[in-house]
Scaffold this motif. Sequence first.
Motif, PDB file in Angstrom:
ATOM      1  N   TYR A   1       0.830  -1.203   0.000  1.00 22.45           N
ATOM      2  CA  TYR A   1       0.000   0.000   0.000  1.00 22.45           C
ATOM      3  C   TYR A   1       0.869   1.260   0.000  1.00 22.45           C
ATOM      4  CZ  TYR A   1      -3.780  -3.186   1.383  1.00 22.45           C
ATOM      5  OH  TYR A   1      -4.697  -4.205   1.447  1.00 22.45           O
TER       6      TYR A   1
ATOM      7  N   ALA B   1     -14.253   2.855  -0.957  1.00 25.87           N
ATOM      8  CA  ALA B   1     -14.230   2.275   0.388  1.00 25.87           C
ATOM      9  C   ALA B   1     -15.251   1.159   0.517  1.00 25.87           C
ATOM     10  CB  ALA B   1     -14.500   3.358   1.437  1.00 25.87           C
TER      11      ALA B   1
ATOM     12  N   ALA C   1     -12.803  -1.693   1.102  1.00 25.66           N
ATOM     13  CA  ALA C   1     -12.721  -1.769   2.561  1.00 25.66           C
ATOM     14  C   ALA C   1     -14.009  -2.286   3.182  1.00 25.66           C
ATOM     15  CB  ALA C   1     -12.395  -0.393   3.140  1.00 25.66           C
TER      16      ALA C   1
ATOM     17  N   VAL D   1      -7.883   5.965  -0.148  1.00 26.52           N
ATOM     18  CA  VAL D   1      -8.294   4.591   0.161  1.00 26.52           C
ATOM     19  C   VAL D   1      -7.077   3.690   0.329  1.00 26.52           C
ATOM     20  CG1 VAL D   1      -9.540   2.578  -0.716  1.00 26.52           C
ATOM     21  CG2 VAL D   1     -10.524   4.870  -0.970  1.00 26.52           C
TER      22      VAL D   1
ATOM     23  N   LEU E   1      -6.156   1.792   3.943  1.00 18.84           N
ATOM     24  CA  LEU E   1      -5.913   0.362   4.134  1.00 18.84           C
ATOM     25  C   LEU E   1      -4.484   0.115   4.622  1.00 18.84           C
ATOM     26  CD1 LEU E   1      -7.694  -0.949   0.898  1.00 18.84           C
ATOM     27  CD2 LEU E   1      -8.571  -1.003   3.239  1.00 18.84           C
TER      28      LEU E   1
ATOM     29  N   ARG F   1      -3.818   1.038   8.396  1.00 26.76           N
ATOM     30  CA  ARG F   1      -4.444   0.065   9.288  1.00 26.76           C
ATOM     31  C   ARG F   1      -3.620  -1.215   9.372  1.00 26.76           C
ATOM     32  NH1 ARG F   1     -10.729   0.802   7.210  1.00 26.76           N
ATOM     33  NH2 ARG F   1     -11.000   2.941   7.993  1.00 26.76           N
ATOM     34  N   ALA F   2      -2.920  -1.528   8.277  1.00 27.96           N
ATOM     35  CA  ALA F   2      -2.081  -2.733   8.274  1.00 27.96           C
ATOM     36  C   ALA F   2      -0.692  -2.475   8.835  1.00 27.96           C
ATOM     37  CB  ALA F   2      -1.962  -3.276   6.850  1.00 27.96           C
TER      38      ALA F   2
ATOM     39  N   GLN G   1      -7.854   7.763  10.196  1.00 31.11           N
ATOM     40  CA  GLN G   1      -8.294   6.618   9.397  1.00 31.11           C
ATOM     41  C   GLN G   1      -8.154   5.288  10.143  1.00 31.11           C
ATOM     42  OE1 GLN G   1      -5.937   7.289   5.820  1.00 31.11           O
ATOM     43  NE2 GLN G   1      -7.756   7.951   4.706  1.00 31.11           N
ATOM     44  N   THR G   2      -7.360   5.278  11.205  1.00 34.00           N
ATOM     45  CA  THR G   2      -7.264   4.055  12.014  1.00 34.00           C
ATOM     46  C   THR G   2      -8.404   3.966  13.032  1.00 34.00           C
ATOM     47  OG1 THR G   2      -5.836   5.070  13.710  1.00 34.00           O
ATOM     48  CG2 THR G   2      -4.757   4.068  11.792  1.00 34.00           C
TER      49      THR G   2
END
Length: 281
Positions: free
Chosen positions: A61, A104, A108, A160, A164, A167-168, A228-229
Amino acid sequence: MTPAVTAAVLLAAVTHACWNAIAHRITDKLVGFTLISGGGLLIGLAMTPFTAVPATGAWPYLLSSSVIHIVYYALLMRSFRLGDFGQAYPIARGTAPLVVTVLAAVFAHEVPDGWAAGGIALSCAGLTGVALWGLRGRRPNWVAVGAALATGVAIAAYTVVDGLGVRASGSSFGYIAWLMAVQGVVIPAYAFRHWRGETAAVLRPFAVVGLLGAALSVAAYALVLWAQTRAELAPISALRESSIIVGAAIGAVFFKEPFGAPRIAAAGLLVVGIGLMLHAG
């Protein structure tokens, strides 16, 4: 969308509008974006010893986002060359939230509920109103409009991808540090090749304001990545684009571009949309 997340994204909106205004103010767009991108590179490198390295799953990402950000910078430079700040900025930023909502939902699996969808729709209506007001009373420059729309699609794509990715990553600050370090190489490298031995002389007159723009840019996106997290991508995108109202105000005060009653009405719609998104949270 908790109050803390909302406050962080609104602060990001203000700082984002400010660095875009700085980029627009520097007449030579390559100079402006070289300083902003290169400053981001320096800030990212300075952060890396104090932050966690993103997890393995975040790197595809992060690298994809770096490429998209380079495309975004190129399109934004073109938009600023072709159109007024009060026109290019609203169109570019106002295009993104609806595209983010679709992306999203697909990638997502985030489908907004009724309240959030209503808030996003109202916010986008307000943002579109600002963009249309920027075109009033004159024949649109369709090349400028097309560049601004393409910029908006690039914004939606990296929003987007980074949502993602962060979050990873396991660390929002680690992600922003390495993202700035990776993506910040390309534009300065191109500029150094373009200007060769004259690079320092070309950049020096704008160094202070350009590096200020870089700091604002990194701060704005770090706040967004942290948000965003903790919340869904589409409401954050819609809320972040309240920077359009700030950008319109900056255009009116510093660039002598008209503001007007329609933009006040658009701001009102945006406020109502934010209220609905908070209700959904």
